[in-house]
Scaffold this active site. Structure first.
Site, PDB file in Angstrom:
ATOM      1  N   ARG A 469       1.045  -1.147   0.345  1.00 45.28           N
ATOM      2  CA  ARG A 469      -0.177   0.318  -0.139  1.00 45.28           C
ATOM      3  C   ARG A 469       0.923   1.775   0.076  1.00 45.28           C
ATOM      4  NH1 ARG A 469      -3.151  -3.546   3.819  1.00 45.28           N
ATOM      5  NH2 ARG A 469      -5.701  -3.473   2.879  1.00 45.28           N
ATOM      6  N   ARG A 505       1.067  -1.290  -5.327  1.00 42.80           N
ATOM      7  CA  ARG A 505      -0.797  -0.558  -5.471  1.00 42.80           C
ATOM      8  C   ARG A 505      -0.203   1.179  -5.877  1.00 42.80           C
ATOM      9  NH1 ARG A 505      -5.495  -1.045  -2.315  1.00 42.80           N
ATOM     10  NH2 ARG A 505      -4.361   0.835  -0.946  1.00 42.80           N
ATOM     11  N   GLU A 604     -12.276  -4.091  -6.763  1.00 43.48           N
ATOM     12  CA  GLU A 604     -13.100  -3.390  -5.617  1.00 43.48           C
ATOM     13  C   GLU A 604     -14.510  -2.813  -5.257  1.00 43.48           C
ATOM     14  OE1 GLU A 604      -9.822  -1.719  -2.526  1.00 43.48           O
ATOM     15  OE2 GLU A 604      -9.386  -0.618  -5.531  1.00 43.48           O
ATOM     16  N   ASN A 627     -12.410  -5.967   1.227  1.00 48.92           N
ATOM     17  CA  ASN A 627     -12.777  -5.020   1.877  1.00 48.92           C
ATOM     18  C   ASN A 627     -13.728  -3.700   1.431  1.00 48.92           C
ATOM     19  OD1 ASN A 627     -10.859  -6.074   3.759  1.00 48.92           O
ATOM     20  ND2 ASN A 627      -9.511  -4.248   3.121  1.00 48.92           N
ATOM     21  N   CYS A 675      -6.510 -10.549  -1.826  1.00 53.09           N
ATOM     22  CA  CYS A 675      -5.413  -9.523  -1.230  1.00 53.09           C
ATOM     23  C   CYS A 675      -6.591  -8.629   0.185  1.00 53.09           C
ATOM     24  CB  CYS A 675      -4.758  -8.147  -2.022  1.00 53.09           C
ATOM     25  SG  CYS A 675      -5.661  -6.728  -2.670  1.00 53.09           S
TER      26      CYS A 675
HETATM   27  C1  PEP Z   1      -9.473  -3.784  -0.313  1.00 48.73           C
HETATM   28  O1  PEP Z   1     -10.502  -2.942  -1.047  1.00 48.73           O
HETATM   29  O2  PEP Z   1      -9.546  -4.778   0.048  1.00 48.73           O
HETATM   30  C2  PEP Z   1      -7.568  -3.570  -0.380  1.00 48.73           C
HETATM   31  C3  PEP Z   1      -7.162  -4.535  -0.290  1.00 48.73           C
HETATM   32  O3  PEP Z   1      -7.423  -2.364   0.052  1.00 48.73           O
HETATM   33  P1  PEP Z   1      -7.909  -1.459   1.022  1.00 48.73           P
HETATM   34  O4  PEP Z   1      -8.516  -1.843   2.581  1.00 48.73           O
HETATM   35  O5  PEP Z   1      -6.749  -0.270   1.105  1.00 48.73           O
HETATM   36  O6  PEP Z   1      -8.943  -0.415   0.732  1.00 48.73           O
HETATM   37 MG    MG Z   2      -9.365  -0.941  -1.365  1.00 46.78          MG
END
Ligand code: PEP
Ligand code: MG
Length: 755
Positions: A469, A505, A604, A627, A675
């Site tokens: 990240r 990313r 996502e 997430n 992820c």
């Molecule tokens: C997600 O959204 O699952 C992800 C891995 O990204 P982040 O949690 O950084 O938004």
């Molecule tokens: Mg995310």
């Protein structure tokens, strides 16, 4: 009524403890509703009774003495039905019992409303009238609103030990404060309250270490503000009319007033540090002005607030707060941020407690990455009163104990030992492959973001980085990092894992990841300017980041690039155009040993689930961000404690979407990884394996636990597990089924680590 309500609530919020808050309520209600009695009964869960805690109109001796068993009397009826009861003659009701020791003989009219917080009945607020009287709807609504406000104060009191003191005269809290969600683990430590600077209301109480120095600092701050005011006034003299200039003089008078200065010094002498004492005096002044009838004077409350903020700023610049963190720091705050967490030296951070946020918030994700238990969304957290207190953080059940009893402390220390033992035993798995008992491989990668989590990721046997990240290095700075600065950070990660793949990313700011130096004001940040949207609107930021990433990979060639928050192919086309441009520019500039990386997109946003074939024409791989996918599919803000219970990646709809992504991607021969946090939940990982996912990426703290689960089952067993889980209609049932399967397979130790 509205005015009375507002003033009563203000007074209650200012009350130093629960007893006084209750006394204020009963007195104000009795007066405002013109009733003969107002009383509050609180729940004593241990003795399963309702206890009369405050009353105006009854014998004082009855307080704490009158106890009604659950279900008994009209109070029991209100609590049981969780509804108000409005009776013109109480004794006609079948549930009525006569209580002689409060002297209630002549009362007829009765109105009781439940005090409820998070579906739990905490008590009952009651008014009584000698004559027969059915209370008007407006009166009922007034009491209702007060009861809802009182609920928060009672929960606060539970945390700070007030309730137990009131009920048993004991100083030790056996009450747990409930958070909305957490990250697994248990911690015992000392609270270190973090707060936003220059926000007087957020200042916690803290012991003054040197009373004289605090007083001197306060005097200097007041003198500094006075100087500022005089300068401002002088500057404005030609611009403003005389009556407006007079305002500055009024403020200076207020600043020098005995009330403000002496009041604060009194607070310091009583033991509080200067900012804490200042908060109290300013609070008193603000309320005094707000209570005034004259609208002009009422407006002056905001001037007092402004003065308070100015003095605080001065205080903070005179003696900047350099935090020293105890070795067992439990970071506590109204809204703990990722950068506040990153300030605590690793090894000294034992736990995190935040009044807002949820386990899907980024600060919780960081805590999990470091193996630190966290409790998120404790919306009743009395932040201002916790600094330096001993705390037990129960991340498994999202609970927090303040000043825990010896028994509770011991119990959690035992849990910590058990966890450490399990972690120790799992070390044997580091060298073993991540494969099922019949040999199906599932590569496990690490999620990283801080340089400090590289070592744990390498040590736990991660086969690479599945999600780096990049916004985290941006979050912990006070300006955008330059290209070279970024290159050197990314290089460390790529080098540490080479030749294993590292998926970097591109910047995913927005939502709950705001950069202090790039503020964005939006009503709906999670549906707003986030991730790739910002990058495409600011090609200069994106290009410098992509150049830094590509240069960091020179000669290593283990880079994969990942694009966040993609909702349609146009975004991919634009991003690919910029990446290509950056690559070609670098070649032209003479950068050698650069290879064009594999590029993937995060799945996502729900729209991406349905466009896999179109996206596959453009990119090499997919990574499911469970997430955000959960947040957007279930319409549950991942950061909102109020709805945290609804946030569950095991919701059948989320599982179906994930399966659809995996199937569609495989049809067009593209690999899929997960992820998001669900990849690190051993139970969920088994389902993902059953669905055919090609790899998982998770925090290093979860990796060996997931490996243990994978190695404990064969593929036919996992297929059966998936088939059975598929039949359940809600997330709770799926989870209960998976947990019982793990327990039956002798993997009970992993269940605690799940949600
Ligand atoms: C997600 O959204 O699952 C992800 C891995 O990204 P982040 O949690 O950084 O938004
Ligand atoms: Mg995310």
């Amino acid at each position: 009524m509205l005015d009375t309500l507002r003033r009563t609530i203000q007074e209650v919020n200012r009350a130093p403890d629960l007893a006084r808050a209750l006394a204020i309520i009963v007195a104000r209600v009795k007066q405002a509703m013109v009733v003969d009695v107002c009383s509050v009964y609180l729940v004593d869960n241990e003795r399963r009774q309702h206890v009369l805690m405050a009353a105006d109109g009854y014998n004082r001796e009855a307080l704490g003495e009158v106890r009604l068993n659950f279900g008994r009397g009209l109070v029991g009826e209100v609590a049981r039905r969780e509804e108000s009861l409005n009776l013109d003659n109480a004794s006609d009701h079948p549930a009525y019992v006569f209580t002689s020791d409060i002297g209630e003989e002549p009362f007829h009219g009765f109105l009781g409303v439940p005090i409820i917080q998070h579906r739990n009945v905490l008590g009952v607020l009651v008014v009584r009238q000698r004559e027969r009287r059915r209370f008007a709807e407006q009166e009922e609504a007034f009491l209702f609103t007060l009861a809802a406000q009182l609920a928060g104060a009672i929960s606060h009191a539970g945390a700070s030990g007030d309730i137990s003191r009131l009920l048993q005269g004991s100083d030790e809290s056996r009450y747990a404060l409930k958070g909305a969600s957490g990250t697994p683990g248990a911690a015992v430590g000392r609270a270190c309250v973090v707060y936003p600077l220059a926000n007087l209301e957020a200042i916690p109480d803290r012991m003054a270490e040197d009373v004289d120095a605090e007083i001197a600092g306060f005097h200097a701050a007041v003198a500094g503000v006075e100087r500022d005011m005089r300068m401002m006034s002088a500057r404005m003299v030609d611009t403003l009319p005389v009556e407006d200039i007079a305002l500055f003089d009024a403020l200076i008078l207020m600043l020098r007033s005995e009330n403000l200065v002496d009041g604060t010094i009194k607070g310091i002498r009583a033991g509080n540090w200067a900012p804490g004492a200042l908060r109290d005096t300013i609070g008193e002044h603000v309320t005094a002005f707000e209570d005034m009838e004259d609208p002009y004077l009422r407006e002056r409350a905001s001037d007092v607030r402004d003065l308070g903020r100015r003095i605080l700023e001065r205080l903070q610049s005179i003696s900047p707060v350099t935090r020293s963190f105890p070795p067992d720091t439990i970071l506590v705050g109204a809204e703990v941020s990722a950068s506040q967490l990153a300030e605590v030296p690793v090894g000294q951070l034992a736990g995190v407690v935040s009044a807002s946020g949820s386990s899907a918030s980024h600060v919780a994700i960081l805590a999990r990455a470091l193996g630190i238990p966290a409790v998120m969304g404790v919306d009743d957290l009395p932040v201002g009163r916790l600094d330096g207190q001993e705390l037990v953080v129960d991340g498994y059940q999202s609970r927090l104990f303040v000043r825990p009893s010896a028994a509770i402390r011991k119990e959690f220390q035992r849990l910590q030992r058990e966890e450490a033992e399990l972690t120790g035993e799992l070390q044997d798995l580091i060298e073993l492959p991540s494969e099922t008992s019949d040999g199906k491989r599932l590569p496990l990668y690490a999620n990283t973001g801080l340089l400090t989590d590289i070592t744990p990721s390498l040590r736990c046997g991660a086969e690479g980085v599945g999600l780096y990240r990049t916004e985290i290095p941006f979050l912990v700075r006070d300006r955008f990092p330059g290209e070279e600065e970024q290159r050197s950070t990314y290089r460390q990660v790529l080098e540490a894992f080479a030749p294993a793949p590292v998926t970097v990313r591109t910047l995913d700011i927005g939502g709950d990841k705001m950069l202090s130096y790039f503020p964005v004001e939006e009503d709906n940040p999670f549906l707003g300017w986030r991730g790739i949207r910002i990058s495409l609107d600011h090609p200069e930021i994106f290009l410098s980041q992509v150049r830094a990433i590509l240069r960091a990979d020179a000669g290593l060639n283990n880079l994969q690039l990942l694009l966040p928050m993609i909702s349609g192919v146009k975004e991919i086309d634009s991003a690919l155009g910029l990446i290509k441009r950056a690559y070609e520019e670098l070649l032209e500039e003479g950068e050698e040993k650069l290879e064009y990386p594999k590029i993937g997109v995060m799945i996502e946003v729900p729209s991406a689930v349905y466009q896999i074939p179109e996206m596959a024409k453009r990119v090499d791989f997919f990574s499911i961000g469970s997430n955000d996918l959960t947040q957007y599919l279930l319409a549950v803000d991942r950061n909102n404690a109020q709805v945290a219970e609804l946030f569950d990646a095991l919701h059948p709809a989320v599982l179906r979407a994930i399966r659809q992504v995996i199937d569609s991607a495989h049809e067009v021969e593209r690999p899929v990884s997960v992820c998001g946090e669900m990849a690190g939940d051993p139970a969920a990982a088994l389902l993902l394996l059953g669905m055919g996912v090609d790899s998982l990426s998770m925090s290093s703290a979860s990796l060996l636990r997931v490996k243990w689960a994978i190695r404990s089952f064969s593929m036919p067993e996992i297929s059966t597990l998936l088939d059975e889980a598929w039949a359940f209609e809600d997330a709770g049932a799926v989870r209960a089924f998976l947990h019982s399967t793990l327990e039956n397979a002798g993997l009970g130790g992993l269940v605690r680590a799940g949600r």
